[in-house]
Write a protein that holds these residues in place. Structure first.
Motif, PDB file in Angstrom:
ATOM      1  N   ALA A 118       1.110  -1.120   0.473  1.00 32.41           N
ATOM      2  CA  ALA A 118       0.518   0.379  -0.015  1.00 32.41           C
ATOM      3  C   ALA A 118       0.805   1.201  -0.061  1.00 32.41           C
ATOM      4  N   LYS A 119       0.485   2.013  -0.635  1.00 30.62           N
ATOM      5  CA  LYS A 119       1.462   2.960  -1.132  1.00 30.62           C
ATOM      6  C   LYS A 119      -0.145   4.598  -0.910  1.00 30.62           C
ATOM      7  N   PRO A 120       0.538   5.329   0.506  1.00 27.66           N
ATOM      8  CA  PRO A 120      -1.168   6.467   0.210  1.00 27.66           C
ATOM      9  C   PRO A 120      -0.185   7.964  -0.010  1.00 27.66           C
ATOM     10  N   LEU A 121      -0.692   8.499  -0.984  1.00 27.09           N
ATOM     11  CA  LEU A 121      -0.874   9.805  -0.974  1.00 27.09           C
ATOM     12  C   LEU A 121      -1.334  10.841  -0.295  1.00 27.09           C
ATOM     13  N   TYR A 122      -0.805  12.118   0.271  1.00 30.99           N
ATOM     14  CA  TYR A 122      -1.927  12.960   0.885  1.00 30.99           C
ATOM     15  C   TYR A 122      -2.310  13.586  -0.606  1.00 30.99           C
ATOM     16  N   ILE A 123      -3.723  13.902   0.024  1.00 32.56           N
ATOM     17  CA  ILE A 123      -5.045  14.759  -1.394  1.00 32.56           C
ATOM     18  C   ILE A 123      -3.838  15.751  -1.649  1.00 32.56           C
ATOM     19  N   SER A 124      -3.162  16.724  -0.837  1.00 29.80           N
ATOM     20  CA  SER A 124      -2.903  17.470  -0.802  1.00 29.80           C
ATOM     21  C   SER A 124      -1.291  17.526  -2.633  1.00 29.80           C
ATOM     22  N   GLU A 125      -0.799  16.578  -1.874  1.00 29.62           N
ATOM     23  CA  GLU A 125       0.332  16.041  -2.678  1.00 29.62           C
ATOM     24  C   GLU A 125      -0.537  15.896  -3.896  1.00 29.62           C
ATOM     25  N   ILE A 126      -1.672  15.238  -3.836  1.00 35.02           N
ATOM     26  CA  ILE A 126      -2.125  15.061  -5.549  1.00 35.02           C
ATOM     27  C   ILE A 126      -2.579  15.951  -6.434  1.00 35.02           C
ATOM     28  N   GLU A 127      -3.621  17.672  -5.223  1.00 31.38           N
ATOM     29  CA  GLU A 127      -3.709  18.291  -5.892  1.00 31.38           C
ATOM     30  C   GLU A 127      -2.804  18.957  -6.437  1.00 31.38           C
ATOM     31  N   ASP A 128      -1.251  18.939  -5.760  1.00 28.42           N
ATOM     32  CA  ASP A 128      -0.018  20.357  -6.114  1.00 28.42           C
ATOM     33  C   ASP A 128       0.429  19.112  -7.491  1.00 28.42           C
ATOM     34  N   LYS A 129       0.798  18.453  -6.972  1.00 30.39           N
ATOM     35  CA  LYS A 129       1.607  17.200  -8.069  1.00 30.39           C
ATOM     36  C   LYS A 129       0.982  16.948  -9.647  1.00 30.39           C
ATOM     37  N   GLY A 130      -0.515  16.585  -8.896  1.00 31.53           N
ATOM     38  CA  GLY A 130      -1.281  16.630 -10.207  1.00 31.53           C
ATOM     39  C   GLY A 130      -1.207  15.175 -10.725  1.00 31.53           C
ATOM     40  N   LYS A 131      -1.243  14.356 -12.002  1.00 37.21           N
ATOM     41  CA  LYS A 131      -1.514  13.134 -12.955  1.00 37.21           C
ATOM     42  C   LYS A 131      -0.305  12.787 -12.288  1.00 37.21           C
ATOM     43  N   PRO A 132       1.356  13.819 -12.696  1.00 34.03           N
ATOM     44  CA  PRO A 132       2.608  12.174 -12.136  1.00 34.03           C
ATOM     45  C   PRO A 132       2.358  11.805 -11.427  1.00 34.03           C
ATOM     46  N   ILE A 133       2.409  11.998  -9.834  1.00 36.57           N
ATOM     47  CA  ILE A 133       2.144  12.180  -8.826  1.00 36.57           C
ATOM     48  C   ILE A 133       1.202  10.425  -8.710  1.00 36.57           C
ATOM     49  N   VAL A 134       0.276  10.386  -9.047  1.00 34.41           N
ATOM     50  CA  VAL A 134      -0.410   9.222  -9.332  1.00 34.41           C
ATOM     51  C   VAL A 134       0.327   8.332 -10.135  1.00 34.41           C
ATOM     52  N   MET A 135       0.235   8.748 -11.400  1.00 30.73           N
ATOM     53  CA  MET A 135       1.321   8.117 -12.114  1.00 30.73           C
ATOM     54  C   MET A 135       2.721   6.768 -11.589  1.00 30.73           C
ATOM     55  N   GLY A 136       3.261   7.960 -11.065  1.00 32.07           N
ATOM     56  CA  GLY A 136       4.549   7.213 -10.635  1.00 32.07           C
ATOM     57  C   GLY A 136       3.969   6.058  -9.716  1.00 32.07           C
ATOM     58  N   THR A 137       3.285   6.977  -8.681  1.00 37.15           N
ATOM     59  CA  THR A 137       2.561   5.990  -7.663  1.00 37.15           C
ATOM     60  C   THR A 137       1.766   4.210  -8.162  1.00 37.15           C
ATOM     61  N   ILE A 138       1.357   4.321  -9.307  1.00 35.46           N
ATOM     62  CA  ILE A 138       0.847   3.165  -9.983  1.00 35.46           C
ATOM     63  C   ILE A 138       2.109   2.147 -11.038  1.00 35.46           C
ATOM     64  N   ALA A 139       3.310   3.500 -11.235  1.00 35.98           N
ATOM     65  CA  ALA A 139       3.863   2.632 -11.181  1.00 35.98           C
ATOM     66  C   ALA A 139       4.886   1.220 -11.042  1.00 35.98           C
ATOM     67  N   ARG A 140       4.704   2.149  -9.327  1.00 35.64           N
ATOM     68  CA  ARG A 140       6.446   1.912  -8.480  1.00 35.64           C
ATOM     69  C   ARG A 140       4.710   0.017  -7.957  1.00 35.64           C
ATOM     70  N   LEU A 141       3.811   0.544  -7.828  1.00 36.79           N
ATOM     71  CA  LEU A 141       3.202  -0.907  -7.628  1.00 36.79           C
ATOM     72  C   LEU A 141       2.978  -2.059  -8.569  1.00 36.79           C
ATOM     73  N   ILE A 142       3.009  -1.275  -9.381  1.00 37.06           N
ATOM     74  CA  ILE A 142       3.034  -2.333 -10.744  1.00 37.06           C
ATOM     75  C   ILE A 142       4.747  -3.331 -10.529  1.00 37.06           C
ATOM     76  N   ASN A 143       5.591  -2.843 -10.645  1.00 38.45           N
ATOM     77  CA  ASN A 143       6.955  -2.844 -10.478  1.00 38.45           C
ATOM     78  C   ASN A 143       7.037  -3.788  -9.302  1.00 38.45           C
ATOM     79  N   SER A 144       6.334  -3.753  -7.885  1.00 41.85           N
ATOM     80  CA  SER A 144       6.300  -4.358  -6.999  1.00 41.85           C
ATOM     81  C   SER A 144       5.667  -5.523  -7.107  1.00 41.85           C
TER      82      SER A 144
END
Length: 172
Positions: A118-144
């Motif tokens: 599990a990888k939590p992201l703060y909503i504020s991080e998503i608001e600030d960094k947008g799609k790249p942080i979300v897709m980066g998190t997905i990529a890390r989980l796929i790599n896991s």
């Protein structure tokens, strides 16, 4: 704000070729909202994305992996110390891929049936960094997920050959 965030996440996933459904998880999974996402082919990995009822300032990205029957059988033949060594190697490998993810071996390292990352992201991080942080998190989980498969197949190649060519399926 929640429905706006859900709408943006859904759009980002669909734009990237993901299959997205409303999360209908088990009752013990207490969520404000949730998405059940599947990565596009060729590797179809299921990742749950949800805002927990508690800790409502976060969105959790959750990968659940069931150990394939062939690998459970191979693990069952090991001595307890060998099972602990394998579980430790698996945890170390996952931690190298995602050092800030929360990883659990279920129900325990000696009777390994499933792995959650599990990888939590703060909503504020998503608001600030947008799609790249979300897709980066997905990529890390796929790599896991790939690290989990690789670790099992490296340790138990005979089970890989006997099985369906994989080691695990996503779940939860």
């Amino acid at each position: 704000m929640s429905s706006d965030l859900v709408g943006r996440l859904t759009k980002w996933f669909i734009d990237e070729g993901f299959e997205v459904k409303k999360l209908s998880g088990p009752p013990q999974l207490k969520v404000v909202w949730g998405l059940d996402t599947y990565t596009p082919p060729p590797l179809k990995v299921n990742i749950k994305v949800f805002q927990p009822t508690h800790g409502g300032d976060k969105v959790v990205f959750l990968l659940g992996v069931s150990v394939a029957p062939e690998h459970r059988s191979a693990l069952g033949k090991l001595e307890v110390n060998e099972k602990i060594r394998f579980s430790s190697k698996l945890l170390r490998t996952i931690t190298c891929v995602c050092n800030d993810c929360a990883t659990a071996l279920q129900p325990n390292p000696v009777d390994l049936q499933a792995i959650t990352v599990a990888k939590p992201l703060y909503i504020s991080e998503i608001e600030d960094k947008g799609k790249p942080i979300v897709m980066g998190t997905i990529a890390r989980l796929i790599n896991s997920f790939l690290a989990i498969i690789s670790t099992f197949n490296e340790e138990f190649p005979e089970a890989f050959r006997k099985g369906r060519g994989g080691t695990a399926t996503t779940h939860i």
